[in-house]
Enzyme design. Sequence first.
Site, mmCIF file in Angstrom:
data_model
loop_
_atom_site.group_PDB
_atom_site.id
_atom_site.type_symbol
_atom_site.label_atom_id
_atom_site.label_comp_id
_atom_site.label_asym_id
_atom_site.label_seq_id
_atom_site.Cartn_x
_atom_site.Cartn_y
_atom_site.Cartn_z
ATOM 1 N N ILE A 124 0.922 -1.093 0.134
ATOM 2 C CA ILE A 124 -0.138 0.136 -0.046
ATOM 3 C C ILE A 124 1.002 1.340 -0.008
ATOM 4 C CG2 ILE A 124 -1.780 1.142 1.186
ATOM 5 C CD1 ILE A 124 -2.539 -1.312 2.453
ATOM 6 N N GLY A 144 2.789 -19.733 7.676
ATOM 7 C CA GLY A 144 3.755 -18.766 7.463
ATOM 8 C C GLY A 144 3.418 -17.293 7.582
ATOM 9 N N LYS A 186 4.930 0.751 12.906
ATOM 10 C CA LYS A 186 4.289 1.208 11.816
ATOM 11 C C LYS A 186 3.638 2.527 11.936
ATOM 12 C CE LYS A 186 4.130 -3.229 9.529
ATOM 13 N NZ LYS A 186 3.008 -4.396 9.336
#
Length: 430
Positions: free
Chosen positions: A138, A189, A207
């Site tokens: 993004i 995973g 973030k």
Amino acid sequence: MNKPLKIAIAGLGTVGAGVIKVLSDNKDIITARSGRAIEVCAVSARDRHRDRGVSLAPFTWYDNPVDMALDDEVDVVVELIGGSDGIAKALCEKALENGKHVVTANKALIAHHGTELAKTAEAKGVSIMYEAAVAGGIPIIKALREGLAGNGVERVYGILNGTCNYMLTNMRETGRDFDVILSEAQDLGYAEADPTFDVDGIDAAHKLAILTSVAFGCEVDFDGVQTEGIRHVSPVDIEFAEELGYRIKLLGIASRQNGSVEQRVHPCMVSKKAPISQVEGVFNAVVVEGNFVDQVVLQGRGAGEGPTASAVVGDLVDVARGVKVPTFSVAADKLEKLKSAPLTGHNGSYYVRLMVVDEPGVFADVAGVLKANNVSMETIVQRNRAPGEPVPLVLTLHETSEQSMLNALNGIAALDSVVETPRMIRIEDF
């Protein structure tokens, strides 16, 4: 045609190998859009002989990645090692000091040292680019720093960790417990063997700290992010949320308030009508609220070889084009040092689940504690009766201060009829 941009890649895991593939497979497109070729000239990793699905034969190999920062042929160092300190930090510092651009996917590094690295980069006339560090494919950093540059950002929030979103989605769809879903996520995973950074909200906090700086033009302040993970969210809470018209999401939320900034990561109940409640599985989403653009929603895959490599290459294209923008929206020496707003001063609505002994007077006792702390009930849900046995009692509370809510929870926990620690989830009105 301009001379090629020469890059060195440190770290050849999933993303590093992906960057090589993108540059090879989309070579013609990238060259046309950049105005010059982008060529890998050097690489470094822990294991030289591991099969990564790409040939390393054309590239100079460095056992010590920091040495790549001294290579006169290298224009850009791509740091994909990870970690907030150690070799990754040393490499980026050395590259910037030697006048080389840096592109990184390292959220921890930028969250902890972004302000200092930005000052070095701008003093040396080079760029440190980190689109891949936040929300994978993004392009949220570019959107905030360039596309929305004409707006005063009022709030930015989003689903910033795909592992947690996958787990909460599957808990809702299957009714299975946290531990079962976590084990499944590890097998697929999506979660690491040590899932602490994901499920305890640390990854999302890294973030959010970066987004906050870009959105508000302030110094990166990871320590100011108030963080809570999803370990305490149970299928029971998810089921009650659905009944009440909500979905539970782990969100990072930042807003600017009278000279301070509130940064928080925690599970939230959001209306099923809100766009962000529809973002499921491993997908991420970021919502930006600006004073002229109103609301912008960006959604996509937040991790993985393709999306993250795509973001890295996007930064490389900007370097190749000669695009120069401040690292965090404004010049590094102009970044504000904003005070962190304490979460205890937050005002909002709340969901609370109690396990209480089903006996006369319980409602009155709980209501008494709430009244004493100026907290008022909006709804009460008790599905089953089991006289003398523990049963769930769910409350939603009208808007109040976080401190009042915490005081009320402490008082409720002390009641003899309450047999487990009360569970509280904040309700967000988006």
